[in-house]
Design a protein around this motif. Sequence first.
Motif, PDB file in Angstrom:
ATOM      1  N   ILE A  40       0.832  -1.158  -0.056  1.00  0.00           N
ATOM      2  CA  ILE A  40       0.024   0.140  -0.059  1.00  0.00           C
ATOM      3  C   ILE A  40       0.739   1.269   0.071  1.00  0.00           C
ATOM      4  N   THR A  41       0.429   2.201  -0.860  1.00  0.00           N
ATOM      5  CA  THR A  41       1.174   3.204  -0.841  1.00  0.00           C
ATOM      6  C   THR A  41       0.201   4.766  -0.810  1.00  0.00           C
ATOM      7  N   MET A  42       0.663   5.931  -0.743  1.00  0.00           N
ATOM      8  CA  MET A  42      -0.153   7.158  -0.774  1.00  0.00           C
ATOM      9  C   MET A  42      -1.150   6.947  -1.962  1.00  0.00           C
ATOM     10  N   ALA A  43      -0.647   6.604  -3.151  1.00  0.00           N
ATOM     11  CA  ALA A  43      -1.576   6.430  -4.313  1.00  0.00           C
ATOM     12  C   ALA A  43      -2.885   5.516  -3.924  1.00  0.00           C
ATOM     13  N   ASP A  44      -2.766   4.484  -3.156  1.00  0.00           N
ATOM     14  CA  ASP A  44      -3.825   3.600  -2.766  1.00  0.00           C
ATOM     15  C   ASP A  44      -4.881   4.259  -1.762  1.00  0.00           C
ATOM     16  N   ILE A  45      -4.073   5.057  -0.815  1.00  0.00           N
ATOM     17  CA  ILE A  45      -4.923   5.904   0.271  1.00  0.00           C
ATOM     18  C   ILE A  45      -5.708   6.951  -0.386  1.00  0.00           C
ATOM     19  N   ILE A  46      -5.164   7.804  -1.153  1.00  0.00           N
ATOM     20  CA  ILE A  46      -6.013   8.781  -1.770  1.00  0.00           C
ATOM     21  C   ILE A  46      -6.934   8.317  -2.826  1.00  0.00           C
ATOM     22  N   VAL A  47      -6.687   7.453  -3.678  1.00  0.00           N
ATOM     23  CA  VAL A  47      -7.837   6.727  -4.711  1.00  0.00           C
ATOM     24  C   VAL A  47      -8.854   5.834  -4.061  1.00  0.00           C
ATOM     25  N   ALA A  48      -8.430   5.137  -2.934  1.00  0.00           N
ATOM     26  CA  ALA A  48      -9.399   4.483  -2.393  1.00  0.00           C
ATOM     27  C   ALA A  48     -10.499   5.394  -1.365  1.00  0.00           C
ATOM     28  N   CYS A  49      -9.759   6.470  -0.713  1.00  0.00           N
ATOM     29  CA  CYS A  49     -10.892   7.153  -0.130  1.00  0.00           C
ATOM     30  C   CYS A  49     -11.718   7.977  -0.934  1.00  0.00           C
ATOM     31  N   ASP A  50     -11.158   8.431  -2.098  1.00  0.00           N
ATOM     32  CA  ASP A  50     -11.907   9.037  -3.139  1.00  0.00           C
ATOM     33  C   ASP A  50     -13.131   8.053  -3.836  1.00  0.00           C
ATOM     34  N   LEU A  51     -12.709   6.712  -3.656  1.00  0.00           N
ATOM     35  CA  LEU A  51     -13.749   5.866  -4.126  1.00  0.00           C
ATOM     36  C   LEU A  51     -14.977   5.667  -3.083  1.00  0.00           C
ATOM     37  N   VAL A  52     -14.757   6.007  -1.941  1.00  0.00           N
ATOM     38  CA  VAL A  52     -15.513   5.720  -0.812  1.00  0.00           C
ATOM     39  C   VAL A  52     -17.131   6.245  -1.301  1.00  0.00           C
ATOM     40  N   MET A  53     -17.320   7.369  -1.670  1.00  0.00           N
ATOM     41  CA  MET A  53     -18.888   7.557  -1.968  1.00  0.00           C
ATOM     42  C   MET A  53     -19.304   6.695  -3.222  1.00  0.00           C
ATOM     43  N   ALA A  54     -18.393   6.665  -4.260  1.00  0.00           N
ATOM     44  CA  ALA A  54     -19.010   6.073  -5.614  1.00  0.00           C
ATOM     45  C   ALA A  54     -19.429   4.559  -5.159  1.00  0.00           C
ATOM     46  N   PHE A  55     -18.706   3.608  -4.087  1.00  0.00           N
ATOM     47  CA  PHE A  55     -18.875   2.514  -3.809  1.00  0.00           C
ATOM     48  C   PHE A  55     -20.192   2.404  -2.789  1.00  0.00           C
ATOM     49  N   LYS A  56     -20.207   3.550  -2.056  1.00  0.00           N
ATOM     50  CA  LYS A  56     -21.382   3.665  -0.929  1.00  0.00           C
ATOM     51  C   LYS A  56     -22.762   4.266  -1.700  1.00  0.00           C
ATOM     52  N   LEU A  57     -22.757   4.911  -2.664  1.00  0.00           N
ATOM     53  CA  LEU A  57     -24.099   5.600  -3.307  1.00  0.00           C
ATOM     54  C   LEU A  57     -24.123   4.956  -4.742  1.00  0.00           C
ATOM     55  N   PHE A  58     -23.297   4.895  -5.384  1.00  0.00           N
ATOM     56  CA  PHE A  58     -23.494   4.828  -6.903  1.00  0.00           C
ATOM     57  C   PHE A  58     -23.187   3.484  -7.510  1.00  0.00           C
ATOM     58  N   LEU A  59     -22.444   2.796  -7.039  1.00  0.00           N
ATOM     59  CA  LEU A  59     -22.128   1.542  -7.747  1.00  0.00           C
ATOM     60  C   LEU A  59     -22.716   0.177  -7.176  1.00  0.00           C
ATOM     61  N   ALA A  60     -23.810   0.159  -7.566  1.00  0.00           N
ATOM     62  CA  ALA A  60     -24.787  -1.077  -7.543  1.00  0.00           C
ATOM     63  C   ALA A  60     -24.371  -2.339  -7.925  1.00  0.00           C
ATOM     64  N   PRO A  61     -24.891  -3.411  -7.271  1.00  0.00           N
ATOM     65  CA  PRO A  61     -24.272  -4.811  -7.312  1.00  0.00           C
ATOM     66  C   PRO A  61     -23.770  -5.212  -9.030  1.00  0.00           C
ATOM     67  N   ALA A  62     -24.685  -4.786  -9.886  1.00  0.00           N
ATOM     68  CA  ALA A  62     -24.468  -5.097 -11.489  1.00  0.00           C
ATOM     69  C   ALA A  62     -23.206  -4.301 -11.831  1.00  0.00           C
ATOM     70  N   ASP A  63     -22.692  -2.931 -11.310  1.00  0.00           N
ATOM     71  CA  ASP A  63     -21.902  -2.152 -11.664  1.00  0.00           C
ATOM     72  C   ASP A  63     -20.486  -2.702 -10.982  1.00  0.00           C
ATOM     73  N   ARG A  64     -20.662  -3.239 -10.026  1.00  0.00           N
ATOM     74  CA  ARG A  64     -19.540  -3.812  -9.388  1.00  0.00           C
ATOM     75  C   ARG A  64     -19.063  -4.978  -9.868  1.00  0.00           C
ATOM     76  N   LYS A  65     -20.032  -5.775 -10.566  1.00  0.00           N
ATOM     77  CA  LYS A  65     -19.658  -6.992 -11.525  1.00  0.00           C
ATOM     78  C   LYS A  65     -19.070  -6.379 -12.711  1.00  0.00           C
TER      79      LYS A  65
END
Length: 418
Positions: free
Chosen positions: A160-185
């Motif tokens: 894990i590097t700072m790239a993963d910390i920044i990208v994963a934190c920025d992905l939080v809202m997408a996976f929480k509110l937008f990316l439904a099960p079919a999108d995750r597939k």
Amino acid sequence: MSSVGTLIGPVVNQRNYKARVAANVLGLNLAITPDFEMNVDNKTPEFLAKFPLGKVPVFEGADGFKLTDSSAIAYYVAMKSSDSASLLGKTDEERAEILQFSFFAEADYAPALGGTLYPLLGYMPYVKPAAQAAEQQLLRFLDVLNTVLVDRTFLVGERITMADIIVACDLVMAFKLFLAPADRKQFRNLTRYFKTVIGQPAFKSVVGEFEFCKARIQPAAPAKKEKKEKAEKPKKVEKKVEKKVEKPVEEEEEAPKPKKAPSKMESLPPTTMPLDSWKRFYSNNDTKPTAVNWLWENLDADGYSFWKVEYKYNDELTQLFMTNNLIGGFFSRLERARKYAFGCLLTLGENNNNQIWGYFILRGKEIPEEVTDAADFESFEWTPVDHTDSKTRAEIEDCFAWEGPALPRECYDGKVFK
């Protein structure tokens, strides 16, 4: 252990998470403000005197050093450790790559995410063309990350590097509110990566147990605006009608604009299973057994047909990610058919030995002109199938689930047209 400083802002916030995760990874003590009240504490004269933008999070060191911007704060916190290179890169190449992904997340991905989610959350007016454009941009950037992560556990190197910390934190809202099960597939590599990163102890102690999106949020409160507009319309129409009654006849003599010919699909008998109902159920539920059982129970066999779809030139396919991008390009040219079609095309096999294979559900018993009109339709073989045949039905179910023994080969990735 003395604190490196205080991170000021609401603790439940993806931007706030970045510096805290970095501190956890490196074993640093970073003070936080659990009682911070958004839009109150950051509006006081004392706060604005130190941080005129009024944005959070912000950082204040014990020596009075002040810093804004969540990613800059995370970098600064990491720099306070003697082991900072483990997060910020040990070589020039690693450091450059970490910056590359950090800048991508902040400059490209984050604005597209905001343009998609803010209207849905009611933070800004929902203007459909603008929201759709932002969503297409967001999906494109997610696809970029999905492609990059085909053969990577982390973005840079094997840890894990700072790239993963920044990208994963920025992905939080997408996976929480937008990316439904079919999108995750659809974004399988990205989903696997996100689960890996947030499962790290340094993340878990900050973010806690993560709850993934079950269904995409819908636009916030558009109904009230529509009612107002409808209520006001009669008054405006009355006034305009009064004034335009005396218009010269010459306007009426202009040739009427030709109307678009209605689609042949609109003349089909009504169906007991609207295609949108299936698409919603598929998107919001596990494919097997829940979604496919719903399909077979509700299917209007007279109103729909099933087609096996295979690429004609599999021998020309090379890299897996390029094959999957080819599917995406084909789907983008099928836009006219969205009302009348649902399908999954999968990339099967390995690099330099792969194929495109899948199934579509089409309204009616023939391939509609909205599909055949696509530029690369002729590059695919469309074969009608009997969905009641047990072997065919097993293939359809496994195709829609992207996994299972009925697939002809191992599934690398795929796309859903819905």
